[in-house]
Design a protein around this motif. Structure first.
Motif, PDB file in Angstrom:
ATOM      1  N   PRO A 108     -58.000 -36.279  -9.918  1.00 37.27           N
ATOM      2  CA  PRO A 108     -58.214 -35.089 -10.752  1.00 37.27           C
ATOM      3  C   PRO A 108     -59.677 -34.660 -10.805  1.00 37.27           C
ATOM      4  O   PRO A 108     -59.977 -33.483 -10.986  1.00 37.27           O
ATOM      5  CB  PRO A 108     -57.722 -35.528 -12.131  1.00 37.27           C
ATOM      6  CG  PRO A 108     -57.835 -37.016 -12.129  1.00 37.27           C
ATOM      7  CD  PRO A 108     -57.587 -37.443 -10.718  1.00 37.27           C
ATOM      8  N   LYS A 109     -60.605 -35.629 -10.666  1.00 35.07           N
ATOM      9  CA  LYS A 109     -62.032 -35.337 -10.657  1.00 35.07           C
ATOM     10  C   LYS A 109     -62.688 -36.119  -9.521  1.00 35.07           C
ATOM     11  O   LYS A 109     -62.078 -36.991  -8.917  1.00 35.07           O
ATOM     12  CB  LYS A 109     -62.664 -35.732 -12.008  1.00 35.07           C
ATOM     13  CG  LYS A 109     -62.093 -34.953 -13.191  1.00 35.07           C
ATOM     14  CD  LYS A 109     -62.723 -35.418 -14.498  1.00 35.07           C
ATOM     15  CE  LYS A 109     -62.134 -34.660 -15.685  1.00 35.07           C
ATOM     16  NZ  LYS A 109     -62.713 -35.123 -16.974  1.00 35.07           N
ATOM     17  N   LYS A 110     -63.959 -35.813  -9.262  1.00 30.55           N
ATOM     18  CA  LYS A 110     -64.647 -36.420  -8.125  1.00 30.55           C
ATOM     19  C   LYS A 110     -64.746 -37.930  -8.228  1.00 30.55           C
ATOM     20  O   LYS A 110     -64.723 -38.640  -7.229  1.00 30.55           O
ATOM     21  CB  LYS A 110     -66.047 -35.821  -7.979  1.00 30.55           C
ATOM     22  CG  LYS A 110     -66.050 -34.375  -7.507  1.00 30.55           C
ATOM     23  CD  LYS A 110     -67.457 -33.857  -7.314  1.00 30.55           C
ATOM     24  CE  LYS A 110     -67.443 -32.421  -6.802  1.00 30.55           C
ATOM     25  NZ  LYS A 110     -68.822 -31.904  -6.597  1.00 30.55           N
ATOM     26  N   LYS A 111     -64.849 -38.449  -9.445  1.00 30.55           N
ATOM     27  CA  LYS A 111     -65.018 -39.897  -9.622  1.00 30.55           C
ATOM     28  C   LYS A 111     -63.814 -40.553 -10.297  1.00 30.55           C
ATOM     29  O   LYS A 111     -63.866 -41.744 -10.609  1.00 30.55           O
ATOM     30  CB  LYS A 111     -66.285 -40.180 -10.439  1.00 30.55           C
ATOM     31  CG  LYS A 111     -67.572 -39.765  -9.748  1.00 30.55           C
ATOM     32  CD  LYS A 111     -68.784 -40.172 -10.580  1.00 30.55           C
ATOM     33  CE  LYS A 111     -70.091 -39.773  -9.894  1.00 30.55           C
ATOM     34  NZ  LYS A 111     -71.262 -40.209 -10.692  1.00 30.55           N
ATOM     35  N   VAL A 137     -64.612 -44.280  -9.627  1.00 35.14           N
ATOM     36  CA  VAL A 137     -65.202 -44.677  -8.348  1.00 35.14           C
ATOM     37  C   VAL A 137     -66.525 -43.949  -8.189  1.00 35.14           C
ATOM     38  O   VAL A 137     -66.819 -42.981  -8.899  1.00 35.14           O
ATOM     39  CB  VAL A 137     -64.264 -44.346  -7.170  1.00 35.14           C
ATOM     40  CG1 VAL A 137     -62.941 -45.095  -7.305  1.00 35.14           C
ATOM     41  CG2 VAL A 137     -64.019 -42.840  -7.077  1.00 35.14           C
ATOM     42  N   LYS A 138     -67.307 -44.421  -7.237  1.00 38.81           N
ATOM     43  CA  LYS A 138     -68.537 -43.688  -6.961  1.00 38.81           C
ATOM     44  C   LYS A 138     -68.174 -42.366  -6.294  1.00 38.81           C
ATOM     45  O   LYS A 138     -67.090 -42.209  -5.728  1.00 38.81           O
ATOM     46  CB  LYS A 138     -69.471 -44.508  -6.081  1.00 38.81           C
ATOM     47  CG  LYS A 138     -68.976 -44.767  -4.668  1.00 38.81           C
ATOM     48  CD  LYS A 138     -70.010 -45.550  -3.879  1.00 38.81           C
ATOM     49  CE  LYS A 138     -69.570 -45.752  -2.439  1.00 38.81           C
ATOM     50  NZ  LYS A 138     -70.570 -46.503  -1.652  1.00 38.81           N
ATOM     51  N   LYS A 139     -69.057 -41.398  -6.370  1.00 34.46           N
ATOM     52  CA  LYS A 139     -68.781 -40.046  -5.890  1.00 34.46           C
ATOM     53  C   LYS A 139     -68.310 -40.067  -4.433  1.00 34.46           C
ATOM     54  O   LYS A 139     -68.979 -40.602  -3.560  1.00 34.46           O
ATOM     55  CB  LYS A 139     -70.042 -39.186  -6.024  1.00 34.46           C
ATOM     56  CG  LYS A 139     -69.809 -37.715  -5.703  1.00 34.46           C
ATOM     57  CD  LYS A 139     -71.079 -36.913  -5.926  1.00 34.46           C
ATOM     58  CE  LYS A 139     -70.853 -35.449  -5.613  1.00 34.46           C
ATOM     59  NZ  LYS A 139     -72.086 -34.636  -5.833  1.00 34.46           N
ATOM     60  N   GLY A 140     -67.145 -39.490  -4.202  1.00 31.23           N
ATOM     61  CA  GLY A 140     -66.592 -39.444  -2.854  1.00 31.23           C
ATOM     62  C   GLY A 140     -65.894 -40.718  -2.425  1.00 31.23           C
ATOM     63  O   GLY A 140     -65.377 -40.795  -1.315  1.00 31.23           O
ATOM     64  N   GLY A 141     -65.871 -41.732  -3.288  1.00 26.58           N
ATOM     65  CA  GLY A 141     -65.252 -42.998  -2.931  1.00 26.58           C
ATOM     66  C   GLY A 141     -63.756 -42.999  -3.173  1.00 26.58           C
ATOM     67  O   GLY A 141     -63.178 -42.031  -3.658  1.00 26.58           O
TER      68      GLY A 141
END
Length: 500
Positions: A108-111, A137-141
């Motif tokens: 739902p969101k980047k992290k 998670v870390k951004k993009g992970g």
């Protein structure tokens, strides 16, 4: 022009003269009635046949998840459309008895990541969506890493009471990994355990099993410095096997000497764990032979290590008699092989099948308007290794194959290995002894059953010529109760094929 035409005719004549004699498969062949596809989604994510004989297909579209259920006669009896989130993607599945559990990740969101389980009961034709857990998670992970052609992050116990899920928990200043164990019946959390927490070292997951007492064994690569496989001519990793229970966590480091190993799989026999795979003396992208690290389940110590070079027959299948002999003498290493299947026969022997996979790009010129880059996926040769119950290499074979997509399936029946795939109508038997499994430019295709006996002898048998008939995609097939069932992904003439 006339010379070119004559040359083509000679090539075609030589092709026909060297074609293998046609032998029909010994398996019983049954085709279902044609069925209608209500929603057009080509790719199949899950195909499963229950012990009761029902077959289900699960497919993911852009907005929906589609479930088709067929009875024992392969007539469609149920169809359901389930809405999914826009950023909800398929990650894996486990099938047993009358159930298929499909795991998805919603972003739902980047992290933010949410893991769901869609439970399909194909006896009662019901569906239930369960939220398992949320994670940051870390951004993009993502939640899962170290993925390959095999599904390695989900496992079910032999008694079908427990499910294990291995996920990453990588943050900006730490790398840690988690195991979630659930009760299969109600998906209640049994326990959660973190392991391998380190600020710098990365752990790349290879394989996962869980036993009847809910003890999990997680196997993977621990990188010593950074994330590169090779540094200063040596392997920059060692394999680590973790033993995880609700009350305790322990591990053993499986160090490499002069070998490079891309991946290992776990085989459990007689209170021992066999870590089986392929090794190289040059880098992890190559392959010189088979390896087996034997681990004691009780005290988690390395009991033995066996290294075996590829047998000459593997080289002869790929290169022919003379070139194969030279390459074996030079211990030529193969490249770009990824494990697809591991299976065990009634005698405790383990089969590992790997396929050569790589990508090429070429620039296509369109004249004055420039051009474009074309990407080609290569699914080529198949490597087959049979290890006996002691982890020693019994025999090895290979299939000289060319394809541009996932093309084959494999199963054991009466302790014989069957490989089902599409190829040219006439398999080309070359003068050097090789049998090439591919489709020529002007050639129609056929569906084949390549059978290996217990001692590695091969027989090429034909199931059908595809011209004018339904084209089946064995890659999506399922093997249950000594029956292999597959279907087609093409929009017209939707049918099932059953081999038994």
């Amino acid at each position: 022009m006339k010379r070119i035409t004559i040359l083509v005719l000679f090539c075609l004549l030589g092709y026909v003269l060297n074609a293998q004699e046609e032998v029909t498969t010994k398996l019983k062949i049954t085709e279902s009635a044609q069925y209608k596809d209500e929603v057009k989604v080509g790719e199949i994510d899950v195909m499963y046949t229950s012990p009761a004989g029902k077959t289900a297909i699960v497919r993911f579209g852009k907005k929906n998840i589609l479930l088709d259920v067929f009875n024992g006669n392969l007539d469609k009896e149920f169809f359901k459309v389930i809405k999914k989130e826009k950023k909800e993607v398929y990650k894996g599945h486990l099938s047993f008895d009358d159930e298929i559990k499909v795991f998805t990740v919603y972003s739902p969101k980047k992290k933010e990541r949410i893991l769901y389980c869609h439970t399909f009961n194909i006896k009662n034709n019901t569906h239930k969506k369960t939220k398992l857990f949320e994670a940051n998670v870390k951004k993009g992970g993502g939640l899962f890493s170290g993925s390959n052609k095999r599904q390695t992050s989900f496992a079910i116990s032999p008694n079908q009471q427990y499910i294990a899920i291995a996920t990453d928990n990588i943050k900006k200043k730490s790398n840690s990994y988690r195991i979630h164990v659930y009760d299969t019946e109600n998906l209640n959390l049994v326990y959660i355990k973190s392991y391998r927490d380190h600020e710098e070292q990365y752990f790349s997951h290879n394989d996962l099993i869980i036993d009847d007492e809910a003890t999990v064994y997680s196997l993977g690569k621990l990188y010593l410095n950074g994330k590169r496989d090779k540094k200063k001519g040596k392997a920059n990793y060692e394999f680590v096997l973790h033993k995880i229970s609700e009350s305790n966590t322990s591990h053993v480091n499986v160090k490499l000497e002069n070998e490079f190993v891309r991946t290992l799989v776990i085989s459990q026999k007689n209170d021992q764990l066999h870590l089986l795979g392929f090794y190289s003396e040059k880098d992890s992208g190559r392959l010189k032979g088979g390896c087996d690290f034997v681990i004691s389940e009780t005290d988690l110590t390395v009991a033995s290590k066996k290294i075996t070079e590829l047998p000459q027959q593997v080289y002869e299948d790929l290169y022919g008699y003379r070139r194969g002999k030279r390459k074996k003498k030079k211990a030529k290493e193969l490249r770009n092989f990824y494990v697809d299947y591991t299976m065990e026969d009634t005698q405790g022997n383990t089969y590992i099948l790997a396929e050569e996979f790589y990508i090429t790009q070429s620039y296509i010129s369109t004249g004055m308007n420039g051009g474009y880059w074309q990407t080609v996926y290569h699914y080529d040769d198949i490597l087959i290794m049979k290890f006996n119950a002691n982890g020693e290499l019994d025999w090895g074979r290979s299939i000289f194959k060319r394809a541009n997509g996932p093309s084959y399936n494999a199963f054991l029946k009466n302790d014989e290995l069957h490989i089902i795939l599409n190829s040219g109508k006439n398999l080309l038997e070359k003068k050097d002894g090789r049998t090439k499994v591919s489709q020529g430019w002007f050639e129609s295709s056929s569906l084949y059953d390549i059978v290996y006996s217990v001692d590695g002898k091969v027989a090429y048998t034909k199931i059908q010529d595809n011209k004018g008939k339904t084209y089946y995609s064995p890659y999506y097939g399922t093997f249950t109760d000594d029956k292999f069932i597959t279907t087609t992904t093409r929009r017209k003439k939707k049918k099932f094929l059953k081999l038994e």
